[in-house]
Design a protein around this motif. Structure first.
Motif, PDB file in Angstrom:
ATOM      1  N   CYS A 118      11.791   3.175 -18.680  1.00  0.00           N
ATOM      2  CA  CYS A 118      12.550   3.985 -17.476  1.00  0.00           C
ATOM      3  C   CYS A 118      11.899   3.524 -16.179  1.00  0.00           C
ATOM      4  O   CYS A 118      11.411   2.504 -15.818  1.00  0.00           O
ATOM      5  CB  CYS A 118      11.945   5.376 -17.737  1.00  0.00           C
ATOM      6  SG  CYS A 118      10.178   5.825 -17.636  1.00  0.00           S
ATOM      7  N   SER A 119      12.702   4.224 -15.104  1.00  0.00           N
ATOM      8  CA  SER A 119      12.301   4.251 -14.031  1.00  0.00           C
ATOM      9  C   SER A 119      10.812   4.682 -13.524  1.00  0.00           C
ATOM     10  O   SER A 119      10.419   5.532 -14.407  1.00  0.00           O
ATOM     11  CB  SER A 119      13.126   4.976 -12.957  1.00  0.00           C
ATOM     12  OG  SER A 119      14.432   4.520 -13.102  1.00  0.00           O
ATOM     13  N   PHE A 120      10.017   4.092 -12.508  1.00  0.00           N
ATOM     14  CA  PHE A 120       8.795   4.720 -12.352  1.00  0.00           C
ATOM     15  C   PHE A 120       8.325   4.437 -11.058  1.00  0.00           C
ATOM     16  O   PHE A 120       8.903   3.780 -10.110  1.00  0.00           O
ATOM     17  CB  PHE A 120       7.757   3.663 -13.204  1.00  0.00           C
ATOM     18  CG  PHE A 120       7.826   2.114 -12.932  1.00  0.00           C
ATOM     19  CD1 PHE A 120       6.987   1.557 -11.940  1.00  0.00           C
ATOM     20  CD2 PHE A 120       8.689   1.396 -13.631  1.00  0.00           C
ATOM     21  CE1 PHE A 120       6.983   0.326 -11.735  1.00  0.00           C
ATOM     22  CE2 PHE A 120       8.729  -0.168 -13.137  1.00  0.00           C
ATOM     23  CZ  PHE A 120       7.852  -0.412 -12.441  1.00  0.00           C
ATOM     24  N   LEU A 121       7.222   5.135 -10.573  1.00  0.00           N
ATOM     25  CA  LEU A 121       6.754   5.366  -9.230  1.00  0.00           C
ATOM     26  C   LEU A 121       5.343   4.892  -9.232  1.00  0.00           C
ATOM     27  O   LEU A 121       4.618   5.660 -10.077  1.00  0.00           O
ATOM     28  CB  LEU A 121       6.927   6.967  -8.784  1.00  0.00           C
ATOM     29  CG  LEU A 121       6.331   7.193  -7.422  1.00  0.00           C
ATOM     30  CD1 LEU A 121       6.964   6.401  -6.264  1.00  0.00           C
ATOM     31  CD2 LEU A 121       6.408   8.766  -7.152  1.00  0.00           C
ATOM     32  N   THR A 122       4.890   3.895  -8.487  1.00  0.00           N
ATOM     33  CA  THR A 122       3.423   3.748  -8.467  1.00  0.00           C
ATOM     34  C   THR A 122       2.805   4.011  -7.190  1.00  0.00           C
ATOM     35  O   THR A 122       3.546   3.934  -6.263  1.00  0.00           O
ATOM     36  CB  THR A 122       3.212   2.159  -8.450  1.00  0.00           C
ATOM     37  OG1 THR A 122       3.898   1.270  -7.712  1.00  0.00           O
ATOM     38  CG2 THR A 122       3.767   1.905 -10.103  1.00  0.00           C
TER      39      THR A 122
ATOM     40  N   GLU B 163       0.729  -1.211  -0.099  1.00  0.00           N
ATOM     41  CA  GLU B 163      -0.135  -0.064   0.106  1.00  0.00           C
ATOM     42  C   GLU B 163       0.928   1.290   0.053  1.00  0.00           C
ATOM     43  O   GLU B 163       0.331   2.398  -0.216  1.00  0.00           O
ATOM     44  CB  GLU B 163      -0.882  -0.128   1.179  1.00  0.00           C
ATOM     45  CG  GLU B 163      -1.781  -1.046   1.290  1.00  0.00           C
ATOM     46  CD  GLU B 163      -2.881  -0.934   0.042  1.00  0.00           C
ATOM     47  OE1 GLU B 163      -3.427   0.357  -0.310  1.00  0.00           O
ATOM     48  OE2 GLU B 163      -3.284  -2.068  -0.571  1.00  0.00           O
ATOM     49  N   LYS B 164       2.168   0.838   0.330  1.00  0.00           N
ATOM     50  CA  LYS B 164       3.249   2.225   0.371  1.00  0.00           C
ATOM     51  C   LYS B 164       3.662   2.344  -1.179  1.00  0.00           C
ATOM     52  O   LYS B 164       3.539   1.545  -2.146  1.00  0.00           O
ATOM     53  CB  LYS B 164       4.335   2.007   0.964  1.00  0.00           C
ATOM     54  CG  LYS B 164       3.975   1.601   2.625  1.00  0.00           C
ATOM     55  CD  LYS B 164       3.880   2.746   3.098  1.00  0.00           C
ATOM     56  CE  LYS B 164       3.738   2.741   4.751  1.00  0.00           C
ATOM     57  NZ  LYS B 164       3.424   3.826   5.485  1.00  0.00           N
ATOM     58  N   PRO B 165       3.940   3.575  -1.429  1.00  0.00           N
ATOM     59  CA  PRO B 165       4.454   3.984  -2.899  1.00  0.00           C
ATOM     60  C   PRO B 165       5.752   3.047  -3.007  1.00  0.00           C
ATOM     61  O   PRO B 165       6.555   3.084  -2.240  1.00  0.00           O
ATOM     62  CB  PRO B 165       4.694   5.683  -2.713  1.00  0.00           C
ATOM     63  CG  PRO B 165       3.634   5.880  -1.781  1.00  0.00           C
ATOM     64  CD  PRO B 165       3.725   4.761  -0.939  1.00  0.00           C
ATOM     65  N   VAL B 166       5.900   2.672  -4.281  1.00  0.00           N
ATOM     66  CA  VAL B 166       7.106   1.870  -4.691  1.00  0.00           C
ATOM     67  C   VAL B 166       7.620   2.774  -5.865  1.00  0.00           C
ATOM     68  O   VAL B 166       7.080   2.939  -6.939  1.00  0.00           O
ATOM     69  CB  VAL B 166       6.724   0.595  -5.279  1.00  0.00           C
ATOM     70  CG1 VAL B 166       7.747  -0.446  -5.392  1.00  0.00           C
ATOM     71  CG2 VAL B 166       5.825  -0.248  -3.984  1.00  0.00           C
ATOM     72  N   PHE B 167       8.658   2.864  -5.899  1.00  0.00           N
ATOM     73  CA  PHE B 167      10.158   3.422  -6.840  1.00  0.00           C
ATOM     74  C   PHE B 167      10.894   2.457  -7.388  1.00  0.00           C
ATOM     75  O   PHE B 167      11.490   2.022  -6.613  1.00  0.00           O
ATOM     76  CB  PHE B 167      10.677   4.718  -6.281  1.00  0.00           C
ATOM     77  CG  PHE B 167      11.319   5.721  -7.096  1.00  0.00           C
ATOM     78  CD1 PHE B 167      12.524   5.110  -7.832  1.00  0.00           C
ATOM     79  CD2 PHE B 167      11.037   6.844  -7.113  1.00  0.00           C
ATOM     80  CE1 PHE B 167      13.010   6.065  -8.965  1.00  0.00           C
ATOM     81  CE2 PHE B 167      11.638   7.709  -8.393  1.00  0.00           C
ATOM     82  CZ  PHE B 167      12.538   7.103  -8.981  1.00  0.00           C
ATOM     83  N   VAL B 168      10.710   2.078  -8.602  1.00  0.00           N
ATOM     84  CA  VAL B 168      11.401   1.000  -9.233  1.00  0.00           C
ATOM     85  C   VAL B 168      12.498   1.731 -10.126  1.00  0.00           C
ATOM     86  O   VAL B 168      12.211   2.493 -11.057  1.00  0.00           O
ATOM     87  CB  VAL B 168      10.352   0.049  -9.998  1.00  0.00           C
ATOM     88  CG1 VAL B 168      11.323  -0.994 -10.719  1.00  0.00           C
ATOM     89  CG2 VAL B 168       9.347  -0.498  -9.029  1.00  0.00           C
ATOM     90  N   VAL B 169      13.659   1.482  -9.561  1.00  0.00           N
ATOM     91  CA  VAL B 169      14.787   2.002 -10.684  1.00  0.00           C
ATOM     92  C   VAL B 169      15.156   0.783 -11.702  1.00  0.00           C
ATOM     93  O   VAL B 169      15.619  -0.230 -11.339  1.00  0.00           O
ATOM     94  CB  VAL B 169      16.035   2.066  -9.535  1.00  0.00           C
ATOM     95  CG1 VAL B 169      17.138   2.609 -10.387  1.00  0.00           C
ATOM     96  CG2 VAL B 169      15.653   2.760  -8.484  1.00  0.00           C
TER      97      VAL B 169
END
Length: 380
Positions: A276-280, A129-135
Motif C-alpha cells: 500500500c501507499s506509505f508515509l515515512t 529529513e522531510k516526510p516522504v509520502f510514497v504512492v
C-alpha cells in the motif's frame, strides 16, 4: 485553517505518474495545501540541441501538471525544473522551498516482483529529513484504514501524532501496532525457560505500550491497538495484508552524520515490500497546524473551532472558542462548544462550568425577552 503548507510533487511524466498527481491533488484538498511540481533532467547530456529540446518538453509538461492542479481547485506553486541526480535534487529542493511533504511514486514494477519500491524512491527516503509520502503504482487515494507501528522512539511519536490527524481527516480506522520482538531463541536453556522469558517480555512491552499511548489524545477516534509477538517487519506486513491497510504511517531510524543513510532494517524491509501507499517520517512532522491568528470575526472563529474538533485538535478548538468569548462574552455556542470538548476530554467539572455559564446566559436572554413582551402588553 491549514494543516500543512506545501507538498513537493515529484513528476516523472510516466504513465504511472498520473495516479501520483491525482493523489497529490486529493491529499492537498483534504489538508488544504499548495502543490509544487518538480522534475529532474539528467545533467550528462552533451548534445546542446537534445538538451534544449528536453528542457522545452519538460517545462511544457510541468506547466500541464500545474494547470491540472489548478483546474482541480488546488493552488499550484511555481514548477521546478532541475538537472542532476534525481534523489539529490528533490531532497535539496524540498529544503529550499520549505516543503512539509515530498510526494513521489513507488516506481513501476513487474507483476510478481517481491521488491516493489523503486531505487529513486528508496534513496529519497534514505536521504530526506522531510516526510516522504510514497504512492503505490495504480493505487488511488482511498484511505479507510491506517496503520501506525510504534517502537516508543521519538520518530514513532511523531508518526503516531500525524497518523491520528490523518485518521480524523479521512475518517479512517487507525490501528496502532506495537510488536514485542521475541529473542534469545538460540539460548541453550529449556523451552519452558524461554517461554517464561518471552512471557515477561510481552507483559513489560504491553505496559510500556499503554504508557506510551497516554501521551496522545485519541478521543473521538476510531482506533484499535495490537501488541503481537514476533518479528516486527513480518508482523507489520502481515497486519497490512490482514486488515487491508490503505496507508502505512511509519517513523524511520532518522540518523545524521556518517549514518545518515541508515533508515533501520525494519523500515527498509517493510517499505520495500509493502503493498500500500506509505508515509515515512524522521525529524519533522507532516502536519503543521496554521491558524489565522488575526481572525476577529466570531462566525469564522466558531467555524474554525468546529473544524478543529472534527480533526481532533481539541485544545486549539478551545482557544478559538475562548477568542469568541473575548469578542462577545454572551456568545452561547462558544460556552456550550467548550463544554462539549471538555466532556470529550473527560473533564466533567470544566464542562459543567462552561455549560452552566452558557445556560445561564440563555435563561437571562429568555427572561429579558419575556419582560419586554410584558411591557409591550402593559403599554409601558
Amino acid at each position: 485553517m491549514k494543516l500543512l503548507e506545501n507538498i513537493l510533487l515529484a513528476d516523472d511524466f510516466s504513465k504511472s505518474s498520473e495516479n501520483v498527481v491525482e493523489t497529490a491533488i486529493e491529499l492537498a484538498k483534504v489538508l488544504q495545501a499548495k502543490i509544487i511540481p518538480i522534475h529532474v533532467l539528467p545533467d550528462d547530456i552533451v548534445n546542446e540541441k537534445v538538451k534544449s529540446l528536453l528542457h522545452e518538453t519538460a517545462v511544457a509538461k510541468l506547466e500541464e501538471t500545474a494547470n491540472k492542479i489548478e483546474k482541480a481547485g488546488v493552488q499550484a506553486g511555481k514548477p521546478i525544473l532541475e538537472f542532476g541526480s534525481i534523489n539529490d535534487r528533490i531532497v535539496r529542493a524540498a529544503v529550499n522551498v520549505n516543503t512539509n511533504l515530498i510526494l513521489i511514486g513507488s516506481g513501476e514494477s513487474q507483476k510478481g516482483d517481491r521488491f516493489r519500491l523503486g531505487t529513486t524512491a528508496e534513496r529519497i527516503i534514505q536521504k530526506s529529513e522531510k516526510p516522504v509520502f510514497v504512492v503505490k503504482e495504480g493505487v488511488p487515494l482511498n484511505i479507510q484504514n491506517i496503520l501506525c507501528p510504534i517502537d516508543f522512539s521519538e520518530t514513532s511519536k511523531r508518526a503516531l501524532k500525524d497518523a491520528i490527524t490523518m485518521a480524523h481527516k479521512f475518517k479512517a480506522e487507525l490501528t496502532i501496532l506495537g510488536v514485542c520482538e521475541t529473542q534469545y531463541s538460540t539460548w541453550p536453556i529449556a523451552e519452558e525457560n524461554k517461554d517464561e522469558e518471552n512471557y515477561i517480555r510481552s507483559a513489560q512491552h504491553k505496559e510500556k505500550f499503554n504508557t506510551f499511548l497516554k501521551e496522545f489524545n485519541l478521543t473521538g477516534l476510531n482506533w484499535v491497538k495490537e501488541t503481537p509477538k514476533g518479528n516486527p517487519a513480518k508482523e507489520i506486513l502481515s497486519t497490512i495484508s490482514r486488515k487491508m491497510i490503505d496507508l502505512l504511517v511509519m517513523g524511520t531510524a532518522g540518523r545524521t552524520g556518517l549514518n545518515r543513510l541508515i533508515i533501520g532494517s525494519v523500515t527498509e524491509k517493510v517499505v520495500r515490500e509493502v503493498p500500500c501507499s506509505f508515509l515515512t517520517l524522521k525529524s519533522e512532522n507532516v502536519i503543521n497546524l496554521q491558524l489565522e491568528v488575526n481572525i476577529r470575526d466570531i462566525e469564522n472563529l466558531y467555524k474554525t473551532a468546529v473544524q478543529l474538533v472534527e480533526d481532533g485538535f481539541y485544545e486549539d478548538a478551545i482557544d478559538q472558542l475562548k477568542a469568541c468569548l473575548k469578542i462577545n462574552n454572551m456568545h452561547i455556542p462558544a460556552y456550550l462548544g467548550i463544554a462539549k470538548i471538555y466532556e470529550k476530554l473527560d473533564e466533567p467539572e470544566k464542562a459543567k462550568k462552561f455549560r452552566d455559564s452558557g445556560n445561564g446566559i440563555k435563561e437571562k436572554i429568555w427572561y429579558t425577552k419575556i419582560e419586554e413582551e410584558v411591557r409591550k402588553l402593559r403599554g409601558s
